[in-house]
Enzyme design. Sequence first.
Site, PDB file in Angstrom:
ATOM      1  N   THR A 174      38.549  30.361  39.387  1.00 24.70           N
ATOM      2  CA  THR A 174      39.470  29.268  39.704  1.00 24.70           C
ATOM      3  C   THR A 174      39.654  29.128  41.210  1.00 24.70           C
ATOM      4  OG1 THR A 174      40.625  29.718  37.617  1.00 24.70           O
ATOM      5  CG2 THR A 174      41.729  28.267  39.184  1.00 24.70           C
ATOM      6  N   GLY A 217      43.875  33.288  41.950  1.00 22.75           N
ATOM      7  CA  GLY A 217      43.897  33.278  40.501  1.00 22.75           C
ATOM      8  C   GLY A 217      44.498  34.565  39.962  1.00 22.75           C
ATOM      9  N   ASP A 265      44.150  37.345  36.225  1.00 22.46           N
ATOM     10  CA  ASP A 265      43.556  37.623  34.920  1.00 22.46           C
ATOM     11  C   ASP A 265      44.592  37.548  33.808  1.00 22.46           C
ATOM     12  OD1 ASP A 265      40.776  38.314  35.773  1.00 22.46           O
ATOM     13  OD2 ASP A 265      41.872  39.806  36.934  1.00 22.46           O
ATOM     14  N   GLY A 310      42.128  41.643  39.481  1.00 29.94           N
ATOM     15  CA  GLY A 310      41.105  42.641  39.749  1.00 29.94           C
ATOM     16  C   GLY A 310      39.907  42.585  38.840  1.00 29.94           C
ATOM     17  N   GLU A 319      43.187  41.264  47.947  1.00 29.58           N
ATOM     18  CA  GLU A 319      44.059  40.212  47.432  1.00 29.58           C
ATOM     19  C   GLU A 319      45.527  40.607  47.573  1.00 29.58           C
ATOM     20  OE1 GLU A 319      41.296  38.141  43.976  1.00 29.58           O
ATOM     21  OE2 GLU A 319      42.414  39.949  43.491  1.00 29.58           O
TER      22      GLU A 319
END
Length: 237
Positions: A32, A87, A89, A100, A108
Amino acid sequence: MNSQTQMKQIVAEAAIEEVKSDMILGLGSGSTAVLMIKSLADAIRSGKLQNIKGVATSFQSEVLALELDIPLIDLASVSQIDLAIDGADEVDPGFQLIKGGGACHVREKLVASKANQLLIVVDETKLVRKLNQSFPLPVEVLPNAWKQVQEVISEMNGISTLRMATKKAGPVVTDQGNLILDVLFNDGIKNPKDIEKSINNIPGVLENGLFIDLTDKVLVGKIENNIPVAYSPAKVG
């Protein structure tokens, strides 16, 4: 374009509406975020956005930004980032995250912690009631410590596996030269704040993929009446 890609595309485009000229932006990683970076490049080329500087969260986002002529600056050279867009998960109702899946969560998290605002962009399949019931928690570990860390996680009732690469022999190696353990706890993670601290206190662990109390806003893409739309859910708790 399949429905999930449509959801990602619409939310990536919506994220760019949050960007203003003269901003320093954290550029996230993952599928994304890739679409978001491409939309950002379009806005810069058209003149809609000017004097944008990006801070990459991974080698992936760095290479893409350079290919698209988005100016980059190093994380160490900035005191703060105006907005980071990334983005996730998994996203729970309280905007706690697992990140991750692309093994980029260390950088990040560094970028997210330096950002005045963290905007998370996901499709609706990433929304969950409880973290880690299906998606494993990534834990970055020193190469010579993975087995020792695995044993400690087992004592915490977690099942961990060393992440293996798909297009090379051996394990996935992160941008920092470390390895990834993917961890599943029985019935998910009930107390994300405690688990984040406990795992990070294990000798040999660099960082885990729980992002706690960092997210300011979430944009979600979904299909409504066969049309992709983006919306911002309210934070619970």
